[in-house]
Write an enzyme that holds these catalytic residues in place. Structure first.
Site, PDB file in Angstrom:
ATOM      1  N   HIS A 106       0.839  -1.145  -0.131  1.00  0.00           N
ATOM      2  CA  HIS A 106       0.008  -0.149   0.144  1.00  0.00           C
ATOM      3  C   HIS A 106       0.830   1.408   0.110  1.00  0.00           C
ATOM      4  O   HIS A 106       2.138   1.276   0.421  1.00  0.00           O
ATOM      5  CB  HIS A 106      -0.941  -0.142   1.216  1.00  0.00           C
ATOM      6  CG  HIS A 106      -0.195  -0.075   2.481  1.00  0.00           C
ATOM      7  ND1 HIS A 106       0.121  -1.347   2.999  1.00  0.00           N
ATOM      8  CD2 HIS A 106       0.259   0.863   3.338  1.00  0.00           C
ATOM      9  CE1 HIS A 106       0.823  -1.055   4.178  1.00  0.00           C
ATOM     10  NE2 HIS A 106       0.861   0.125   4.372  1.00  0.00           N
ATOM     11  N   HIS A 108       0.958   5.485   1.268  1.00  0.00           N
ATOM     12  CA  HIS A 108       0.397   6.502   1.963  1.00  0.00           C
ATOM     13  C   HIS A 108       0.575   7.828   1.220  1.00  0.00           C
ATOM     14  O   HIS A 108       1.640   8.339   0.559  1.00  0.00           O
ATOM     15  CB  HIS A 108       1.436   6.412   3.352  1.00  0.00           C
ATOM     16  CG  HIS A 108       1.318   5.598   4.159  1.00  0.00           C
ATOM     17  ND1 HIS A 108       0.594   5.328   5.401  1.00  0.00           N
ATOM     18  CD2 HIS A 108       2.034   4.151   4.199  1.00  0.00           C
ATOM     19  CE1 HIS A 108       0.680   4.239   5.699  1.00  0.00           C
ATOM     20  NE2 HIS A 108       1.796   3.379   5.032  1.00  0.00           N
TER      21      HIS A 108
HETATM   22  P1  5GP Z   1       2.103   0.641   7.283  1.00  0.00           P
HETATM   23  O1  5GP Z   1       2.662   0.691   8.565  1.00  0.00           O
HETATM   24  O2  5GP Z   1       2.010  -1.095   7.041  1.00  0.00           O
HETATM   25  O3  5GP Z   1       2.800   1.023   5.953  1.00  0.00           O
HETATM   26  O4  5GP Z   1       0.796   1.289   7.243  1.00  0.00           O
HETATM   27  C1  5GP Z   1      -0.688   0.522   7.843  1.00  0.00           C
HETATM   28  C2  5GP Z   1      -1.525   1.813   7.981  1.00  0.00           C
HETATM   29  O5  5GP Z   1      -2.678   1.220   8.027  1.00  0.00           O
HETATM   30  C3  5GP Z   1      -1.153   2.645   9.187  1.00  0.00           C
HETATM   31  O6  5GP Z   1      -0.788   3.987   8.612  1.00  0.00           O
HETATM   32  C4  5GP Z   1      -2.135   2.278   9.960  1.00  0.00           C
HETATM   33  O7  5GP Z   1      -2.844   3.592  10.729  1.00  0.00           O
HETATM   34  C5  5GP Z   1      -3.328   1.926   8.918  1.00  0.00           C
HETATM   35  N1  5GP Z   1      -4.449   1.064   9.445  1.00  0.00           N
HETATM   36  C6  5GP Z   1      -4.033   0.004  10.407  1.00  0.00           C
HETATM   37  N2  5GP Z   1      -5.418  -0.834  10.419  1.00  0.00           N
HETATM   38  C7  5GP Z   1      -6.484   0.107   9.613  1.00  0.00           C
HETATM   39  C8  5GP Z   1      -7.555  -0.395   9.552  1.00  0.00           C
HETATM   40  O8  5GP Z   1      -8.339  -1.427  10.053  1.00  0.00           O
HETATM   41  N3  5GP Z   1      -8.292   0.459   8.583  1.00  0.00           N
HETATM   42  C9  5GP Z   1      -7.776   1.679   7.956  1.00  0.00           C
HETATM   43  N4  5GP Z   1      -8.429   2.270   7.129  1.00  0.00           N
HETATM   44  N5  5GP Z   1      -6.376   1.876   8.259  1.00  0.00           N
HETATM   45  C10 5GP Z   1      -5.780   0.874   9.091  1.00  0.00           C
END
Ligand code: 5GP
Length: 145
Positions: A106, A108
C-alpha cells in the site's frame, strides 16, 4: 515480518479489499482501492491499496505497480485540490524494519501543513464523521485520466 515470508490472505487490507471489514472509501477501480487511514498521521491521510495480493512493492508485477502509482498521483492531486495542504508526503514501506505494519502492499498520501509536526505512525483513531467528510471532498476532486 521481514521482506522474506508468505503473503497472508487474512491481513486487514485483504479483508477490506474483499469487503469483509468496512473502510471509508475514496476511490476504487479494477487496480486499486483507496480509503482513509483510521489512525491518520495528519488530517486527510489517505491509503492506496493495489488489489494485487502481494506483501510489498518489490513483489508487484510491473503492470500492477504502474497502474497503482498513476492512481497514487491522481489521488494525491485530489487531496491537494480538496484539502489544500502546504505539502504532501507519499510513502510506501517494505518490511517491518522499514515501518510496514500491514503486509499487503500500500501507499500513504499524507498532507502536511507548515509548522505542524507529523503525527505518530499508527497513533490515535480518527473520528469517522471527519474521515467521511474528508473522503467525500477528496473523491469529488479526483479528475478523470
Ligand atoms: P504501514 O505501517 O503498513 O505502512 O501502514 C499501515 C497503515 O494502516 C497505518 O498507517 C495504519 O494507521 C493503517 N491502519 C491500520 N489498521 C487499519 C484499519 O483497520 N483501517 C484503516 N483504514 N487503516 C488502518
Amino acid at each position: 515480518m521481514s521482506l522474506h515470508g508468505q503473503y497472508d490472505p487474512d491481513n486487514i487490507f485483504a479483508k477490506i479489499l474483499r469487503g469483509e471489514i468496512p473502510c471509508v472509501k475514496v476511490y476504487e477501480d479494477e487496480h486499486v482501492l483507496s480509503f482513509m487511514d483510521i489512525y491518520p498521521q495528519a488530517p486527510g491521510h489517505t491509503l492506496v491499496v493495489p488489489r494485487e495480493p502481494v506483501r510489498n512493492a518489490l513483489e508487484m508485477t510491473d503492470g500492477a505497480l504502474q497502474a497503482a502509482i498513476v492512481r497514487v498521483k491522481r489521488i494525491a492531486k485530489a487531496v491537494n485540490t480538496a484539502l489544500k495542504p502546504d505539502g504532501i508526503v507519499i510513502t510506501q514501506f517494505n518490511g517491518a524494519p522499514a515501518g510496514q505494519t500491514i503486509f499487503h502492499v500500500h501507499f500513504h498520501i499524507i498532507p502536511r501543513m507548515d509548522g505542524e509536526a507529523l503525527g505518530r505512525h499508527g497513533g490515535g483513531e480518527a473520528d469517522m464523521d471527519v474521515l467521511k467528510e474528508q473522503a467525500a471532498r477528496i473523491a469529488a476532486a479526483i479528475e478523470n485520466p
